[in-house]
Design a protein around this motif. Sequence first.
Motif, PDB file in Angstrom:
ATOM      1  N   ARG A   1      29.304  71.182  48.061  1.00 13.74           N
ATOM      2  CA  ARG A   1      29.826  72.140  49.029  1.00 13.74           C
ATOM      3  C   ARG A   1      28.703  72.623  49.937  1.00 13.74           C
ATOM      4  O   ARG A   1      27.515  72.429  49.648  1.00 13.74           O
ATOM      5  CB  ARG A   1      30.473  73.324  48.324  1.00 13.74           C
ATOM      6  CG  ARG A   1      29.503  74.132  47.482  1.00 13.74           C
ATOM      7  CD  ARG A   1      30.088  75.467  47.062  1.00 13.74           C
ATOM      8  NE  ARG A   1      29.207  76.195  46.168  1.00 13.74           N
ATOM      9  CZ  ARG A   1      28.161  76.920  46.538  1.00 13.74           C
ATOM     10  NH1 ARG A   1      27.806  77.003  47.815  1.00 13.74           N
ATOM     11  NH2 ARG A   1      27.422  77.575  45.647  1.00 13.74           N
TER      12      ARG A   1
ATOM     13  N   ASP B   1      22.903  81.209  47.779  1.00 14.80           N
ATOM     14  CA  ASP B   1      22.351  80.032  47.096  1.00 14.80           C
ATOM     15  C   ASP B   1      20.855  79.868  47.324  1.00 14.80           C
ATOM     16  O   ASP B   1      20.214  79.055  46.651  1.00 14.80           O
ATOM     17  CB  ASP B   1      23.047  78.751  47.594  1.00 14.80           C
ATOM     18  CG  ASP B   1      24.525  78.721  47.284  1.00 14.80           C
ATOM     19  OD1 ASP B   1      24.925  79.189  46.197  1.00 14.80           O
ATOM     20  OD2 ASP B   1      25.285  78.212  48.140  1.00 14.80           O
TER      21      ASP B   1
ATOM     22  N   GLU C   1      26.954  71.606  42.601  1.00 17.93           N
ATOM     23  CA  GLU C   1      27.229  72.731  41.711  1.00 17.93           C
ATOM     24  C   GLU C   1      27.922  72.204  40.461  1.00 17.93           C
ATOM     25  O   GLU C   1      28.854  71.412  40.541  1.00 17.93           O
ATOM     26  CB  GLU C   1      28.133  73.708  42.464  1.00 17.93           C
ATOM     27  CG  GLU C   1      28.392  75.000  41.772  1.00 17.93           C
ATOM     28  CD  GLU C   1      29.269  75.891  42.634  1.00 17.93           C
ATOM     29  OE1 GLU C   1      28.729  76.799  43.282  1.00 17.93           O
ATOM     30  OE2 GLU C   1      30.494  75.661  42.644  1.00 17.93           O
ATOM     31  N   ARG C   2      27.438  72.645  39.313  1.00 15.08           N
ATOM     32  CA  ARG C   2      28.071  72.311  38.039  1.00 15.08           C
ATOM     33  C   ARG C   2      28.319  73.607  37.293  1.00 15.08           C
ATOM     34  O   ARG C   2      27.402  74.408  37.119  1.00 15.08           O
ATOM     35  CB  ARG C   2      27.179  71.389  37.218  1.00 15.08           C
ATOM     36  CG  ARG C   2      27.787  71.066  35.860  1.00 15.08           C
ATOM     37  CD  ARG C   2      26.936  70.140  35.041  1.00 15.08           C
ATOM     38  NE  ARG C   2      27.048  68.813  35.622  1.00 15.08           N
ATOM     39  CZ  ARG C   2      26.204  67.831  35.382  1.00 15.08           C
ATOM     40  NH1 ARG C   2      25.165  68.041  34.606  1.00 15.08           N
ATOM     41  NH2 ARG C   2      26.377  66.651  35.921  1.00 15.08           N
ATOM     42  N   ASP C   3      29.554  73.801  36.886  1.00 13.73           N
ATOM     43  CA  ASP C   3      29.921  75.031  36.166  1.00 13.73           C
ATOM     44  C   ASP C   3      29.477  76.281  36.926  1.00 13.73           C
ATOM     45  O   ASP C   3      28.925  77.217  36.356  1.00 13.73           O
ATOM     46  CB  ASP C   3      29.344  75.028  34.746  1.00 13.73           C
ATOM     47  CG  ASP C   3      29.850  73.868  33.917  1.00 13.73           C
ATOM     48  OD1 ASP C   3      31.022  73.470  34.090  1.00 13.73           O
ATOM     49  OD2 ASP C   3      29.066  73.333  33.103  1.00 13.73           O
ATOM     50  N   ARG C   4      29.699  76.246  38.254  1.00 11.42           N
ATOM     51  CA  ARG C   4      29.387  77.367  39.152  1.00 11.42           C
ATOM     52  C   ARG C   4      27.898  77.675  39.271  1.00 11.42           C
ATOM     53  O   ARG C   4      27.502  78.768  39.678  1.00 11.42           O
ATOM     54  CB  ARG C   4      30.149  78.617  38.757  1.00 11.42           C
ATOM     55  CG  ARG C   4      31.635  78.452  38.880  1.00 11.42           C
ATOM     56  CD  ARG C   4      32.346  79.719  38.583  1.00 11.42           C
ATOM     57  NE  ARG C   4      33.639  79.684  39.253  1.00 11.42           N
ATOM     58  CZ  ARG C   4      34.467  80.670  39.277  1.00 11.42           C
ATOM     59  NH1 ARG C   4      34.162  81.803  38.671  1.00 11.42           N
ATOM     60  NH2 ARG C   4      35.622  80.570  39.896  1.00 11.42           N
ATOM     61  N   VAL C   5      27.040  76.705  38.899  1.00 14.85           N
ATOM     62  CA  VAL C   5      25.594  76.863  38.997  1.00 14.85           C
ATOM     63  C   VAL C   5      25.063  75.790  39.939  1.00 14.85           C
ATOM     64  O   VAL C   5      25.376  74.609  39.777  1.00 14.85           O
ATOM     65  CB  VAL C   5      24.923  76.724  37.613  1.00 14.85           C
ATOM     66  CG1 VAL C   5      23.408  76.764  37.730  1.00 14.85           C
ATOM     67  CG2 VAL C   5      25.416  77.814  36.671  1.00 14.85           C
TER      68      VAL C   5
END
Length: 151
Positions: free
Chosen positions: A4, A10, A54-58
Amino acid sequence: MIIRAAHGADAGAIGAILSAFIDDTPWMPRIHTRAEDLSFAGLMVDRGWVRVAERDRVVVGFLALNEGFVHSLYMQSDVQGQGGGKALLDDAKASSERLALNVFQANTDAQRFYQREGFVETGRGDGTGNDENLPDITYVWTRTAKEEPQT
């Protein structure tokens, strides 16, 4: 993994990923402070150059692209080799006819990655063209007919 557009919040994660690469890479000189890395990350985000993985909102990786030039592509060390860098690069390719970038000659892993992704070496520099004064290689990717995006 989600790709994204980056937003201002970020910048801290992006700066931390960049700083960790510098700290963990023996041949990479630290020429900027961590605060300067964070400021640079914020600048790239503000300019609209950055997409994140981003993975798991991280946020675990990022790619900074401006006018067909990939300024940065970095992943957290614990997720390297899991497809995030490729996903970011594929995202950039989807909206581009041609991409160019520079890789430090010492970064043989990145060289292999970009070659595998269809980039071709077009030149070498002695380090006078970058802040780190490290010899680098210019790579270019150009879309081929078989890579045309599906509509």
